[in-house]
Scaffold this active site. Structure first.
Site, PDB file in Angstrom:
ATOM      1  N   GLU A 222      -5.594  -5.054  10.386  1.00  0.00           N
ATOM      2  CA  GLU A 222      -4.503  -4.007  10.675  1.00  0.00           C
ATOM      3  C   GLU A 222      -4.669  -3.181  12.083  1.00  0.00           C
ATOM      4  O   GLU A 222      -5.593  -2.328  11.884  1.00  0.00           O
ATOM      5  CB  GLU A 222      -4.359  -2.924   9.594  1.00  0.00           C
TER       6      GLU A 222
ATOM      7  N   ASN B 280       0.598  -1.128   0.002  1.00  0.00           N
ATOM      8  CA  ASN B 280      -0.107   0.038   0.087  1.00  0.00           C
ATOM      9  C   ASN B 280       1.120   1.251  -0.061  1.00  0.00           C
ATOM     10  O   ASN B 280       1.672   1.560   1.052  1.00  0.00           O
ATOM     11  CB  ASN B 280      -0.737  -0.048   1.455  1.00  0.00           C
ATOM     12  N   TRP B 281       1.059   1.874  -1.182  1.00  0.00           N
ATOM     13  CA  TRP B 281       1.999   2.791  -1.557  1.00  0.00           C
ATOM     14  C   TRP B 281       1.462   4.329  -0.647  1.00  0.00           C
ATOM     15  O   TRP B 281       2.060   5.044  -0.500  1.00  0.00           O
ATOM     16  CB  TRP B 281       2.283   3.408  -2.677  1.00  0.00           C
ATOM     17  N   LYS B 282       0.202   4.261  -0.229  1.00  0.00           N
ATOM     18  CA  LYS B 282      -0.388   5.366   0.432  1.00  0.00           C
ATOM     19  C   LYS B 282      -0.282   6.698  -0.583  1.00  0.00           C
ATOM     20  O   LYS B 282      -0.279   6.431  -1.800  1.00  0.00           O
ATOM     21  CB  LYS B 282       0.062   5.659   1.802  1.00  0.00           C
TER      22      LYS B 282
ATOM     23  N   GLU C 185      -6.928   4.606   7.709  1.00  0.00           N
ATOM     24  CA  GLU C 185      -6.677   6.163   7.343  1.00  0.00           C
ATOM     25  C   GLU C 185      -7.958   6.452   6.689  1.00  0.00           C
ATOM     26  O   GLU C 185      -8.344   7.618   6.777  1.00  0.00           O
ATOM     27  CB  GLU C 185      -5.493   6.150   6.650  1.00  0.00           C
TER      28      GLU C 185
ATOM     29  N   GLY D 127       3.158  -1.080   4.454  1.00  0.00           N
ATOM     30  CA  GLY D 127       3.101   0.254   4.190  1.00  0.00           C
ATOM     31  C   GLY D 127       4.559   0.568   3.886  1.00  0.00           C
ATOM     32  O   GLY D 127       4.975   0.548   3.045  1.00  0.00           O
TER      33      GLY D 127
ATOM     34  N   GLY E 251       2.468   2.221  10.821  1.00  0.00           N
ATOM     35  CA  GLY E 251       3.559   3.418  10.708  1.00  0.00           C
ATOM     36  C   GLY E 251       4.101   3.748  12.091  1.00  0.00           C
ATOM     37  O   GLY E 251       4.581   4.773  12.053  1.00  0.00           O
TER      38      GLY E 251
ATOM     39  N   SER F 261       3.383  -2.273  10.212  1.00  0.00           N
ATOM     40  CA  SER F 261       4.910  -2.142  10.645  1.00  0.00           C
ATOM     41  C   SER F 261       5.681  -3.590  10.022  1.00  0.00           C
ATOM     42  O   SER F 261       6.410  -3.933  10.867  1.00  0.00           O
ATOM     43  CB  SER F 261       5.051  -1.908  12.183  1.00  0.00           C
TER      44      SER F 261
ATOM     45  N   HIS G 125      -9.501   0.792   4.667  1.00  0.00           N
ATOM     46  CA  HIS G 125      -8.263   1.163   5.437  1.00  0.00           C
ATOM     47  C   HIS G 125      -8.417   2.169   6.640  1.00  0.00           C
ATOM     48  O   HIS G 125      -9.373   3.202   6.481  1.00  0.00           O
ATOM     49  CB  HIS G 125      -7.200   1.623   4.327  1.00  0.00           C
TER      50      HIS G 125
HETATM   51  P1  13P Z   1       2.866   0.511   7.587  1.00  0.00           P
HETATM   52  O1  13P Z   1       3.787  -0.880   7.390  1.00  0.00           O
HETATM   53  O2  13P Z   1       3.777   1.654   7.408  1.00  0.00           O
HETATM   54  O3  13P Z   1       2.863   0.226   9.310  1.00  0.00           O
HETATM   55  O4  13P Z   1       1.446   0.492   7.035  1.00  0.00           O
HETATM   56  C1  13P Z   1       0.655  -0.389   7.133  1.00  0.00           C
HETATM   57  C2  13P Z   1      -0.546  -0.216   6.404  1.00  0.00           C
HETATM   58  O5  13P Z   1      -1.405   0.774   6.658  1.00  0.00           O
HETATM   59  C3  13P Z   1      -0.749  -1.064   5.098  1.00  0.00           C
HETATM   60  O6  13P Z   1      -1.914  -0.704   4.703  1.00  0.00           O
END
Ligand code: 13P
Length: 261
Positions: A170, A14-16, A102, A237, A176, A216, A100
């Site tokens: 998640e 997930n590149w966000k 977010e 992420g 993150g 993470s 997600h």
């Molecule tokens: P991180 O791997 O940066 O913790 O993010 C996880 C995530 O939200 C994947 O969708």
């Protein structure tokens, strides 16, 4: 593994909201090189909408699949700023991430909206990666299972075809933050999720649904997480933005797949 059920691991990035187009091309080139020779793992990248078409070209001829990070539930219409499932299919997507944390946190997405999105995605021929997970206060209050149960029961009913569904657990406190759920913590919740899926779909179908862990995930912890019986891959992420790290996680999944086949 549960009995004889074999689930091909899926490692999804997930590149966000990261990467310019030049950086995106570099990243995909690095991933392609890094995963050469690895088999038994499905690999998915989910770049921002803007990069979907060029990334469809960049992955051409490789086993890497393309996904989006969101979709609207209507196929078209006056929805400024939104992108529909048919448009994502057109761009070469096979998957879409929905729900997600977010999106839940910053864009107020919740059960009724996500139910529409998941149905639209699967009806439109995409595989839905539906995310669930508790915030820290909920975990500390002993409410993890109740929260995950609500996230799933609000959206996942028997009319959502199990073969198009992937769940991502998640825990929000692990996203993150560098604070990963322990393999045991993730496994406990993911086994619970599978038991919920079994009550919706029956055990045989539930056994076939992949349940990913996200939060993470890094090269250093991937193997231990993926060794758990109900962790069928990862939604990555930060580490998916570095080709060598993403490839190392994919490699860990490949080793795991080879060991259990
Ligand atoms: P991180 O791997 O940066 O913790 O993010 C996880 C995530 O939200 C994947 O969708």
């Amino acid at each position: 593994m549960d009995g004889e059920v074999m689930r091909t691991p899926l490692i999804a990035g997930n590149w966000k909201m990261h990467k310019t187009l030049t950086e995106a091309r570099e990243l995909v080139k690095g991933i392609r090189e890094g995963i050469e020779g690895i088999s038994g793992v499905e690999v998915l990248i989910c770049p921002p909408f803007q990069h979907l078409l060029p990334m469809a070209g960049a992955i051409d001829g490789s086993p890497i699949m393309l996904g989006a990070q969101n979709a609207h539930y209507e196929p078209q219409g006056a929805f400024t700023g939104e992108v529909s499932v048919p448009m994502l299919k057109d761009a070469g997507c096979t998957h879409v991430i929905l729900g997600h944390s977010e999106r839940r946190q910053y864009f107020a997405e919740g059960g009724p909206l996500l139910a529409k999105k998941v149905r639209a995605a699967v009806a439109g021929g995409l595989n839905a990666i539906f995310c669930v997970g508790e915030i820290l206060e909920e975990r500390e209050a002993g409410r993890t299972q109740a929260v995950v149960e609500r996230h799933i029961s609000d959206v996942i009913r028997a009319d959502v075809p199990a073969e198009r569904l992937i769940i991502a657990y998640e825990p929000v406190w692990a996203i993150g933050t560098g604070r990963t759920a322990t393999p045991g913590q993730a496994q406990e919740v993911q086994a619970f999720i599978r038991s919920m899926l079994a009550s919706t779909y029956g055990q045989a179908m539930a056994d076939a649904v992949r349940i990913l862990y996200g939060g993470s995930v890094k090269p250093s912890n991937a193997a231990d997480l993926l060794a758990q019986p109900d962790i069928d891959g990862a939604l990555v992420g930060g580490a998916c933005l570095v080709a060598a790290d993403f490839a190392a996680i994919i490699k860990a999944a490949g080793i795991r797949a080879a060991a259990s086949s």
